[in-house]
Design a protein around this motif. Structure first.
Motif, PDB file in Angstrom:
ATOM      1  N   THR A  72      37.440  38.346  36.084  1.00 47.60           N
ATOM      2  CA  THR A  72      38.196  39.109  37.069  1.00 47.60           C
ATOM      3  C   THR A  72      39.123  38.127  37.775  1.00 47.60           C
ATOM      4  N   ASN A  74      43.380  37.662  39.733  1.00 50.58           N
ATOM      5  CA  ASN A  74      44.587  38.296  40.273  1.00 50.58           C
ATOM      6  C   ASN A  74      45.510  38.729  39.143  1.00 50.58           C
ATOM      7  N   ASN A  75      46.265  39.776  39.367  1.00 50.62           N
ATOM      8  CA  ASN A  75      47.186  40.305  38.357  1.00 50.62           C
ATOM      9  C   ASN A  75      48.552  39.612  38.464  1.00 50.62           C
ATOM     10  N   LYS A  82      47.770  34.964  29.286  1.00 48.63           N
ATOM     11  CA  LYS A  82      46.503  35.604  28.915  1.00 48.63           C
ATOM     12  C   LYS A  82      46.131  35.262  27.475  1.00 48.63           C
ATOM     13  N   GLU A 110      42.086  42.645  35.953  1.00 44.83           N
ATOM     14  CA  GLU A 110      43.058  42.191  36.937  1.00 44.83           C
ATOM     15  C   GLU A 110      42.983  43.042  38.199  1.00 44.83           C
TER      16      GLU A 110
END
Length: 126
Positions: A72, A74-75, A82, A110
């Motif tokens: 998990t 931050n986006n 990625k 995210e």
């Protein structure tokens, strides 16, 4: 800020489990711009009756050495970042503890920056 959860079948040694965490952390540092000391990782071990997976889903041959890694974060990262992370994790875990690429399942979740509190009831990023 990543929170990493690793799931695998019970029975692996402490050194094996540590190698997984070390490899994932190193991959995040090298390929995902994670700062030093940003280390929040968990391993969950399961009995076979509580660990089910598609042995040939998408034509990938998996076995009981499957490791499921959920990160998990931050986006804020690009698709290229990625993909680089996934490749680096597979590379490093292939080296130590010797996990086959087919047995490394990675899921990236995210979230918005304000969805984190690292302590003291404060949204440090929000």
């Amino acid at each position: 800020m990543p929170l990493t959860r690793v799931a695998l079948l019970k029975g692996k040694s402490r050194a094996y489990r540590k190698a997984i965490l070390d490899g994932v952390y190193k991959a995040m540092r090298e390929a995902f711009d994670v700062p030093e000391g940003d280390l929040f990782m968990l391993i969950d071990e399961y009995k076979p009756s509580n660990f089910l997976y598609g042995e040939t889903y998408l034509g990938i041959e998996r076995d009981d050495d499957l490791v499921i890694i959920q990160i998990t974060a931050n986006n804020t990262r690009t698709t290229e970042k990625k993909k680089a992370l996934y490749a680096k994790i597979v590379e490093l875990l292939g080296e130590d503890p010797g996990i086959k690429p087919e047995n490394i399942f990675i899921n990236l979740v995210e979230v918005q920056k304000e969805n984190w509190s690292f302590g003291n009831g404060i949204a440090q990023y929000g």
